[in-house]
Scaffold this active site. Structure first.
Site, mmCIF file in Angstrom:
data_model
loop_
_atom_site.group_PDB
_atom_site.id
_atom_site.type_symbol
_atom_site.label_atom_id
_atom_site.label_comp_id
_atom_site.label_asym_id
_atom_site.label_seq_id
_atom_site.Cartn_x
_atom_site.Cartn_y
_atom_site.Cartn_z
ATOM 1 N N ASP A 121 -42.797 40.775 20.499
ATOM 2 C CA ASP A 121 -41.029 40.260 20.679
ATOM 3 C C ASP A 121 -41.996 39.511 22.594
ATOM 4 O O ASP A 121 -42.644 40.033 22.884
ATOM 5 C CB ASP A 121 -40.352 41.368 21.890
ATOM 6 N N TYR A 123 -40.747 36.631 25.454
ATOM 7 C CA TYR A 123 -39.943 36.646 26.155
ATOM 8 C C TYR A 123 -40.504 35.062 26.796
ATOM 9 O O TYR A 123 -40.854 34.396 28.545
ATOM 10 C CB TYR A 123 -40.758 37.616 27.536
ATOM 11 N N HIS A 128 -34.368 32.634 31.120
ATOM 12 C CA HIS A 128 -33.701 34.205 31.208
ATOM 13 C C HIS A 128 -34.959 34.958 32.147
ATOM 14 O O HIS A 128 -33.962 36.156 32.248
ATOM 15 C CB HIS A 128 -34.321 34.457 29.506
ATOM 16 N N ARG A 137 -36.157 41.987 40.656
ATOM 17 C CA ARG A 137 -36.968 41.644 41.637
ATOM 18 C C ARG A 137 -36.936 40.839 42.862
ATOM 19 O O ARG A 137 -37.497 39.325 42.354
ATOM 20 C CB ARG A 137 -38.236 41.465 41.026
ATOM 21 N N GLU A 193 -30.089 40.868 22.398
ATOM 22 C CA GLU A 193 -31.031 39.817 22.904
ATOM 23 C C GLU A 193 -30.926 38.869 22.026
ATOM 24 O O GLU A 193 -30.760 38.858 21.210
ATOM 25 C CB GLU A 193 -32.069 40.513 23.329
ATOM 26 N N ASP A 227 -32.310 41.913 19.877
ATOM 27 C CA ASP A 227 -33.051 43.125 19.698
ATOM 28 C C ASP A 227 -32.637 43.588 20.686
ATOM 29 O O ASP A 227 -32.368 43.605 22.549
ATOM 30 C CB ASP A 227 -34.397 41.854 20.691
ATOM 31 N N GLN A 234 -34.606 51.380 29.846
ATOM 32 C CA GLN A 234 -35.111 49.838 30.129
ATOM 33 C C GLN A 234 -35.454 50.101 31.963
ATOM 34 O O GLN A 234 -36.730 49.880 31.768
ATOM 35 C CB GLN A 234 -34.894 48.532 29.932
ATOM 36 N N TYR A 238 -39.495 50.948 31.933
ATOM 37 C CA TYR A 238 -40.526 49.829 31.914
ATOM 38 C C TYR A 238 -41.774 50.035 32.696
ATOM 39 O O TYR A 238 -43.177 49.228 32.421
ATOM 40 C CB TYR A 238 -40.044 49.121 32.048
ATOM 41 N N LYS A 247 -36.164 49.955 23.226
ATOM 42 C CA LYS A 247 -35.788 48.532 22.933
ATOM 43 C C LYS A 247 -36.043 48.455 21.602
ATOM 44 O O LYS A 247 -35.496 49.035 20.550
ATOM 45 C CB LYS A 247 -36.866 48.065 23.114
#
Ligand code: MN
Length: 408
Positions: A121, A123, A128, A137, A193, A227, A234, A238, A247
């Site tokens: 997968d 990103y 996004h 963050r 997702e 997804d 998560q 993560y 996931k």
């Protein structure tokens, strides 16, 4: 092109599309088929009727419960099969064998079209990545590597399921708001997702990178991909190695694989990349695809609400760049591997491809058609993703991928 078969004008499955899938006719084992309008061409029956030559060989290939062996024959063969069916469908008269080769699409159980050896997968949507970065963050939304490489992780192939398969709300460790230690609980932030995945159609050798310019030779076709993500699981797990149990409890695919060649008329240029990528990631020409995407939620016993409209063309990193990067270190790919795009969000709020973004981390609930609100998915909700490309009277669609959430 016109057919003796009646094909609804707005059908996803036009004469230009001819996607491949695995279907199960009543009382018979699963087999390969091709969607056309409201029908399915039974490819095993077509092989038996001699449409492709080498009757026994093709009949055996199309009686497999997955498409891997067929896809592995290579694009000259798979492309020829598509053209033969297209010729058959556009004959001047309805062929005598038509009834034997056609099944009604309505009510037919579609199966997982592939055995998926590996799933990755990415990103690759800058919108996004920036949105999620802002929430997780705030000081540092887009990490410094993001504009230099297509970030990705290796996902779980065993839990990829076909559209229509219910998804059980996962259990796991979550840290309730305002607390510091986790509890064992059902996820309270179950999300989707919106993604598109490509299917690898040609094996590469370990140690041999695939150049970006050769990527199309390795991409058989595309699917819609959900997804499913448990945001609370998560968020806690993560760091530092990335997505895991938030996931791998399930990912859903649409049942029809749209061949890359059917999408050729819809190629468009992607966003301008700044800084210019390193040489192995540089590409020429139009590398993105103009594919409209739509997401809807339907509460149990309630009407459906569209909650997102986006487009595959927004992706910052193209499929060619993803594949070149994936293999630049010599990592090999196998027929049937799935490479998903990452959540495809667009520039405006109605185009965000996850509830995490649409509800901005749960702060802005969405109101649905029945008056109920959502921050994340509730038990009983059915989430559907649809996709199609349309231009100058041509329409090439994917149908949909859906799944209903089951409670614990
Ligand atoms: Mn994803």
């Amino acid at each position: 092109m016109t057919s003796w078969l009646s094909i609804p004008k707005d059908s996803d499955f036009s004469l230009h599309n001819l996607p491949f899938g695995i279907f199960q006719p009543a009382g018979a084992p699963p087999r390969a088929g091709m969607a056309i309008g409201d029908h399915i061409v039974d490819l095993a029956a077509a092989a038996e009727a001699g449409l492709f030559g080498k009757r026994r060989f093709f009949k055996k290939i199309f009686e497999q419960p997955v498409l891997n062996d067929f896809i592995a024959l290579g694009k000259p063969v798979t492309g020829r099969v598509r053209r033969k069916v297209q010729e058959w469908l556009t004959r001047p008269e309805r062929p005598a064998e038509a009834d034997r080769l056609l099944a009604e699409r309505r009510g037919v159980a579609m199966q997982m079209p592939l055995r998926v050896p590996n799933y990755t997968d990415f990103y690759s949507s800058i919108e996004h990545a920036t949105n999620v970065g802002k929430m997780f963050r705030p000081d540092n939304p887009l990490l410094p590597n993001w504009r230099w490489l297509p970030v990705g992780y290796h996902g779980r192939a065993s839990s990829i399921v076909v559209s229509g398969t219910p998804i059980r709300r996962p259990m796991g460790q979550i840290v309730p708001k305002g607390e510091e230690t986790p509890v064992y609980s059902a996820s309270r932030q179950l999300d989707f997702e919106l993604e598109v995945a490509f299917v690898i159609g040609k094996e590469s050798a370990l140690g041999e990178p695939i150049p970006a310019a050769k990527a199309d030779d390795y991409i058989f076709g595309l699917l819609l991909f959900n997804d499913w993500s448990a945001r609370d699981i998560q968020r806690w797990e993560y760091v530092p190695l990335g997505p895991f149990l938030g996931k791998n409890f399930g990912s859903s695919v649409s049942p029809w694989i749209v061949p890359l060649e059917a999408l050729k008329p819809f190629r468009v240029k992607g966003p301008k990349q700044n800084p210019a990528p390193l040489e192995y990631l540089q590409t020429r020409g139009a590398q993105n695809y103009d594919i409209e995407l739509e997401v809807s939620v339907r509460p149990e016993n309630g009407p459906e609400s569209v909650i997102c409209r986006s487009n595959f063309k927004y992706l910052y990193w193209s499929m060619a760049q993803q594949l070149a990067h994936h293999t630049v270190n010599g990592c090999n790919v196998q027929v049937g591997d799935l490479m998903a795009s990452g959540t495809i969000s667009g520039p405006d709020a109605g185009s965000y491809g996850s509830l995490l973004e649409l509800s901005w981390g749960g702060q802005k609930p969405l109101t649905l058609a029945d008056g109920s609100t959502r921050t994340f998915l509730l038990d009983g909700d059915t989430l559907a993703i649809r996709g199609w490309a349309a231009k100058d009277g041509l329409r090439v669609g994917f149908g949909e991928v859906n799944g209903q959430i089951l409670g614990k």
